[in-house]
Design an enzyme around this catalytic site. Structure first.
Site, mmCIF file in Angstrom:
data_model
loop_
_atom_site.group_PDB
_atom_site.id
_atom_site.type_symbol
_atom_site.label_atom_id
_atom_site.label_comp_id
_atom_site.label_asym_id
_atom_site.label_seq_id
_atom_site.Cartn_x
_atom_site.Cartn_y
_atom_site.Cartn_z
ATOM 1 N N SER A 29 -2.935 -6.220 -26.453
ATOM 2 C CA SER A 29 -4.173 -5.610 -26.009
ATOM 3 C C SER A 29 -4.894 -4.709 -27.145
ATOM 4 C CB SER A 29 -3.974 -4.725 -24.634
ATOM 5 O OG SER A 29 -5.241 -4.133 -24.275
ATOM 6 N N ASN A 30 -5.719 -3.726 -26.815
ATOM 7 C CA ASN A 30 -6.166 -2.844 -27.730
ATOM 8 C C ASN A 30 -6.560 -1.340 -27.093
ATOM 9 O OD1 ASN A 30 -9.013 -2.605 -26.647
ATOM 10 N ND2 ASN A 30 -8.948 -4.604 -26.739
#
Ligand code: C5P
Length: 218
Positions: A29-30
């Site tokens: 993810s980020n």
């Protein structure tokens, strides 16, 4: 109480990160917090718009007076945007879409088996916003871009390539604004117009100014 200047408008907002599964317990993810997108969604609802918020997982409280659709992967985000696209007047794409997803998601937890090195094969996600830009009719499309260098040139390129009506440009080389910060400083880019700087202020205030500019596009 707010001015109800967005009454009768339907606004679709995406926010937060996408989450791309590796196996049943792991993901890529980020660091998107969702704050900017949620601020826009909340401000639009406060100003009378009918808001649909499509959101990746965040730690934020759910805004009130809007329809919330939770998603995880870029593919789920795309499905929900496509499904809701026709019915909306404005689409504000604040989600931080992962550029890649894992080619083969393991259906069982991946074991170490004594390996020191493992490889993960990644496949590009579609550019969701660019696809919406190709099929838009009455909609006004707003994108976000986080850049660390050549801000205006990179921003202008994205505005044109994705066929957007507005691009909200962030300088993420600064730690006091942008990802996860409470404040932001942005430039609003529109075709054929000079960039408009919104100096450092709260994300809630930036959201109001983005909506002010949107109303001019209506
Ligand atoms: O990642 P990039 O700088 O190209 O993102 C610019 C805009 O495009 C953002 O609004 C983002 O939500 C959108 N985007 C998208 N699908 C992608 C990558 C970005 O819709 N795969």
């Amino acid at each position: 109480t707010h001015q109800q200047d967005l009454a009768g408008k339907k606004i679709l907002v995406s926010a937060g990160p996408t989450v791309e599964a590796i196996d049943p317990v792991r993901f890529l993810s980020n660091r998107s917090s969702g704050k900017m997108g949620y601020a826009v969604a909340q401000a639009a609802a406060d100003r009378g718009a009918e808001v649909t918020l499509i959101s990746g997982p965040t730690a934020l409280a759910q805004p009130t007076n809007l329809k919330m659709i939770p998603i995880r992967s870029a593919r789920e985000l795309q499905e929900q945007l496509e499904e809701n696209f026709d019915a909306n007047d404005f689409v504000i794409m604040a989600a931080a879409v992962a550029d890649y997803h894992v080619k083969e998601v393991a259906d069982q937890k991946i074991k170490k088996h004594g390996r020191d090195v493992v490889e993960l094969e990644l496949v590009a996600n579609p550019d969701i916003l660019a696809a919406l830009g190709q099929k838009k009719t009455h909609q006004r499309l707003v994108g976000f871009a986080a850049e660390t260098q050549n801000l205006l040139a990179n921003g202008a390129k994205k505005l044109a390539e994705k066929n957007l009506d507005m691009l909200v440009l962030n300088d993420v080389s600064r730690s006091d604004i942008g990802f996860n910060a409470a404040d932001n400083e942005v430039r609003l880019l529109r075709p054929q117009e000079e960039p408009k700087l919104i100096e450092k202020t709260s994300k809630a205030q930036i959201a109001q100014e983005i909506l002010d500019e949107l109303l001019k596009l209506a």
